[in-house]
Design a protein around this motif. Structure first.
Motif, short mmCIF file in Angstrom:
data_model
loop_
_atom_site.label_atom_id
_atom_site.label_comp_id
_atom_site.label_asym_id
_atom_site.label_seq_id
_atom_site.Cartn_x
_atom_site.Cartn_y
_atom_site.Cartn_z
N THR A 16 2.04 8.89 -6.57
CA THR A 16 2.61 10.24 -6.40
C THR A 16 3.66 10.52 -7.47
O THR A 16 3.69 11.61 -8.04
N ALA A 17 4.52 9.54 -7.74
CA ALA A 17 5.56 9.73 -8.76
C ALA A 17 4.94 9.93 -10.14
O ALA A 17 5.40 10.79 -10.91
N LEU A 18 3.91 9.17 -10.46
CA LEU A 18 3.25 9.35 -11.75
C LEU A 18 2.60 10.73 -11.85
O LEU A 18 2.67 11.39 -12.89
N GLY A 19 1.97 11.16 -10.78
CA GLY A 19 1.35 12.49 -10.77
C GLY A 19 2.37 13.60 -10.94
O GLY A 19 2.15 14.54 -11.70
N LEU A 20 3.49 13.49 -10.24
CA LEU A 20 4.53 14.51 -10.36
C LEU A 20 5.16 14.52 -11.74
O LEU A 20 5.48 15.58 -12.28
N VAL A 35 0.84 -1.20 0.00
CA VAL A 35 0.00 0.00 0.00
C VAL A 35 0.88 1.25 0.00
O VAL A 35 0.63 2.20 -0.76
N ILE A 36 1.91 1.27 0.82
CA ILE A 36 2.81 2.42 0.86
C ILE A 36 3.53 2.58 -0.47
O ILE A 36 3.66 3.70 -0.99
N MET A 37 3.99 1.47 -1.06
CA MET A 37 4.67 1.55 -2.35
C MET A 37 3.72 2.03 -3.45
O MET A 37 4.13 2.78 -4.34
N ALA A 38 2.46 1.63 -3.39
CA ALA A 38 1.47 2.08 -4.37
C ALA A 38 1.23 3.58 -4.24
O ALA A 38 1.11 4.29 -5.26
N ILE A 39 1.20 4.08 -3.01
CA ILE A 39 1.02 5.52 -2.81
C ILE A 39 2.20 6.29 -3.38
O ILE A 39 2.04 7.31 -4.06
#
Length: 52
Positions: free
Chosen positions: A20-24, A12-16
């Motif tokens: 976030t990386a994709l959004g940035l 779950v943490i890795m997915a978040i």
């Protein structure tokens, strides 16, 4: 999240972080495109001024 295993919590943490990386990355690419468009318009204006 009390009954989720430690591996599940890790995923779950890795997915978040991944989302976030994709959004940035998307945000940064849009900003670079905007700067490129403004720069091309500015350089075109400079060429027009030079030839006048």
């Amino acid at each position: 999240m009390k009954h989720v295993s430690i591996v599940g919590k890790f995923f779950v943490i890795m997915a978040i972080f991944g989302v976030t990386a994709l959004g940035l990355t998307f945000y940064q690419s849009r900003q670079m495109l905007a700067v490129t468009i403004v720069t091309k318009g500015f350089s075109t204006g400079m060429h027009l001024q030079r030839f006048d």
